[in-house]
Write a protein that holds these residues in place. Sequence first.
Motif, mmCIF file in Angstrom:
data_model
loop_
_atom_site.group_PDB
_atom_site.id
_atom_site.type_symbol
_atom_site.label_atom_id
_atom_site.label_comp_id
_atom_site.label_asym_id
_atom_site.label_seq_id
_atom_site.Cartn_x
_atom_site.Cartn_y
_atom_site.Cartn_z
ATOM 1 N N VAL A 14 0.815 -1.220 0.000
ATOM 2 C CA VAL A 14 0.000 0.000 0.000
ATOM 3 C C VAL A 14 0.848 1.269 0.000
ATOM 4 C CG1 VAL A 14 -1.989 -1.088 1.108
ATOM 5 C CG2 VAL A 14 -0.182 -0.085 2.524
ATOM 6 N N GLU A 15 2.168 1.110 0.139
ATOM 7 C CA GLU A 15 3.031 2.284 0.203
ATOM 8 C C GLU A 15 3.368 2.804 -1.191
ATOM 9 O OE1 GLU A 15 3.597 3.629 3.034
ATOM 10 O OE2 GLU A 15 2.749 1.972 4.212
ATOM 11 N N ASN A 16 3.621 4.112 -1.269
ATOM 12 C CA ASN A 16 4.096 4.780 -2.491
ATOM 13 C C ASN A 16 3.148 4.611 -3.678
ATOM 14 O OD1 ASN A 16 6.556 5.485 -1.119
ATOM 15 N ND2 ASN A 16 7.285 3.391 -1.484
ATOM 16 N N LEU A 17 1.850 4.542 -3.399
ATOM 17 C CA LEU A 17 0.855 4.456 -4.468
ATOM 18 C C LEU A 17 0.060 5.756 -4.628
ATOM 19 C CD1 LEU A 17 -0.654 0.899 -3.774
ATOM 20 C CD2 LEU A 17 1.135 1.518 -5.402
ATOM 21 N N GLY A 18 0.284 6.716 -3.744
ATOM 22 C CA GLY A 18 -0.474 7.965 -3.797
ATOM 23 C C GLY A 18 -1.897 7.819 -3.291
ATOM 24 N N LEU A 19 -2.146 6.795 -2.464
ATOM 25 C CA LEU A 19 -3.505 6.555 -1.986
ATOM 26 C C LEU A 19 -4.018 7.713 -1.133
ATOM 27 C CD1 LEU A 19 -3.177 2.771 -1.011
ATOM 28 C CD2 LEU A 19 -4.273 3.729 -3.051
ATOM 29 N N ALA A 20 -3.170 8.228 -0.249
ATOM 30 C CA ALA A 20 -3.596 9.315 0.640
ATOM 31 C C ALA A 20 -3.971 10.560 -0.154
ATOM 32 C CB ALA A 20 -2.490 9.627 1.643
ATOM 33 N N SER A 21 -3.169 10.892 -1.170
ATOM 34 C CA SER A 21 -3.456 12.096 -1.957
ATOM 35 C C SER A 21 -4.734 11.938 -2.773
ATOM 36 C CB SER A 21 -2.283 12.414 -2.889
ATOM 37 O OG SER A 21 -2.058 11.353 -3.805
ATOM 38 N N ALA A 22 -5.103 10.680 -3.065
ATOM 39 C CA ALA A 22 -6.348 10.433 -3.795
ATOM 40 C C ALA A 22 -7.539 10.266 -2.855
ATOM 41 C CB ALA A 22 -6.201 9.174 -4.652
ATOM 42 N N GLY A 23 -7.278 10.355 -1.549
ATOM 43 C CA GLY A 23 -8.365 10.228 -0.583
ATOM 44 C C GLY A 23 -8.834 8.804 -0.355
ATOM 45 N N VAL A 24 -8.002 7.810 -0.735
ATOM 46 C CA VAL A 24 -8.372 6.406 -0.573
ATOM 47 C C VAL A 24 -7.958 5.944 0.822
ATOM 48 C CG1 VAL A 24 -8.017 4.051 -1.398
ATOM 49 C CG2 VAL A 24 -8.134 5.947 -3.035
ATOM 50 N N ALA A 25 -8.918 5.433 1.578
ATOM 51 C CA ALA A 25 -8.631 4.949 2.924
ATOM 52 C C ALA A 25 -7.859 3.639 2.859
ATOM 53 C CB ALA A 25 -9.941 4.759 3.701
ATOM 54 N N TYR A 26 -6.855 3.501 3.730
ATOM 55 C CA TYR A 26 -6.095 2.252 3.793
ATOM 56 C C TYR A 26 -5.388 2.172 5.132
ATOM 57 C CZ TYR A 26 -1.761 4.886 2.994
ATOM 58 O OH TYR A 26 -0.700 5.753 3.113
ATOM 59 N N THR A 27 -4.976 0.978 5.485
ATOM 60 C CA THR A 27 -4.142 0.755 6.661
ATOM 61 C C THR A 27 -2.945 -0.071 6.208
ATOM 62 O OG1 THR A 27 -5.145 -1.354 7.316
ATOM 63 C CG2 THR A 27 -6.229 0.670 8.081
ATOM 64 N N ARG A 28 -2.043 -0.379 7.117
ATOM 65 C CA ARG A 28 -0.882 -1.209 6.753
ATOM 66 C C ARG A 28 -1.316 -2.626 6.411
ATOM 67 N NH1 ARG A 28 2.958 -2.231 11.804
ATOM 68 N NH2 ARG A 28 3.855 -3.648 10.258
ATOM 69 N N ASP A 29 -2.544 -3.011 6.827
ATOM 70 C CA ASP A 29 -3.059 -4.348 6.531
ATOM 71 C C ASP A 29 -3.731 -4.446 5.171
ATOM 72 O OD1 ASP A 29 -2.235 -5.376 9.013
ATOM 73 O OD2 ASP A 29 -4.034 -4.589 9.970
ATOM 74 N N GLY A 30 -4.016 -3.293 4.513
ATOM 75 C CA GLY A 30 -4.634 -3.349 3.200
ATOM 76 C C GLY A 30 -5.630 -2.233 2.975
ATOM 77 N N ILE A 31 -6.297 -2.309 1.819
ATOM 78 C CA ILE A 31 -7.289 -1.306 1.428
ATOM 79 C C ILE A 31 -8.684 -1.895 1.635
ATOM 80 C CG2 ILE A 31 -8.152 0.148 -0.438
ATOM 81 C CD1 ILE A 31 -5.414 -0.110 -1.779
ATOM 82 N N PRO A 32 -9.495 -1.336 2.527
ATOM 83 C CA PRO A 32 -10.857 -1.850 2.712
ATOM 84 C C PRO A 32 -11.702 -1.637 1.456
ATOM 85 C CG PRO A 32 -10.196 -0.424 4.549
ATOM 86 C CD PRO A 32 -9.186 -0.235 3.459
ATOM 87 N N VAL A 33 -12.492 -2.660 1.101
ATOM 88 C CA VAL A 33 -13.383 -2.575 -0.061
ATOM 89 C C VAL A 33 -14.739 -3.156 0.299
ATOM 90 C CG1 VAL A 33 -11.555 -2.667 -1.817
ATOM 91 C CG2 VAL A 33 -12.514 -4.801 -0.915
ATOM 92 N N ASP A 34 -15.745 -2.829 -0.506
ATOM 93 C CA ASP A 34 -17.067 -3.429 -0.323
ATOM 94 C C ASP A 34 -17.203 -4.639 -1.252
ATOM 95 O OD1 ASP A 34 -17.535 -2.431 -2.881
ATOM 96 O OD2 ASP A 34 -18.863 -0.818 -2.218
#
Length: 301
Positions: A142-162
Amino acid sequence: LLASQIIVASGSSSVMPPVPGTELPGVIDSDGAFALEEVPKRIVVAGAGAVGVEWATLFALLGSDVTLVEMLPSVVPNEDADVSKALRRILLQQGVKVHTGTRIDSISKRRGGLRVTLAQNDDASEVSATHVLMATGRRANVENLGLASAGVAYTRDGIPVDGCMRTNQPNVFAVGDVTGNRLLAHVASHQGVVAAENATGGSSVYHDGAVPACTFTHPEIASVGLTEADARQQHGEVIVGRFPFQALGRARAFGDTDGFVKVVAGAARQELLGMHVIGPGASDLVAEGALAIQLEATLGD
């Protein structure tokens, strides 16, 4: 690049635990095991989950002196307890030295290889090895993907999805190991189909109630649904059935009789809750259990 829909499929990476000496030559992860040019003479496998026991049985059958170390009380701890006990017995028959409830304290150099210090409760021991395979888990990339700047929620365990594989951002999807849920290749493939269909205007939902998992030891392990312990916890009284391969004519004809098939069903409605197989062809047989659970079949069916 600009896109109206994005699917994140960055996978996962092996995790090296904070054990002194993991940087030494000869200490490898599962990727490094594939790069070996010869069979290790003596190898310590750290972790008795699916990856660890797969490599342990492979190296044992190829002639390595194998020591398997697991911090938890049993091998393949996510499997049904009966399967775990059977695999431990089979590993010992294959010559694997099994240490459960044990951790690796340190790895150091010694003449001709490595010294591995083991700790079990207050007791310490040493094992010599030419290689140490760290099979102690994987972590979502999940690191260095720009997730935070895109507003995508994530933790060190992964990206929550529905169930549609959407993140908290409606035009961003995530599939596979990066979601931190069921790190299995066939799961990732199916999630990719679900995400692609939803990203292109379709309607598809991922259901994880009947997802089979296969461990390619020798013999194989395969399971789907609930273990007996989980079924009793969630449903109360259950019905358990077992059939040993020792009693199967075809298995006896092939001379491959280790293992059994175990089914777990609810006592009230007799609906199939879980199927667990250890033995020849387990990864083929488990499809029957997955279909039965998906169709909510009963023992009578």
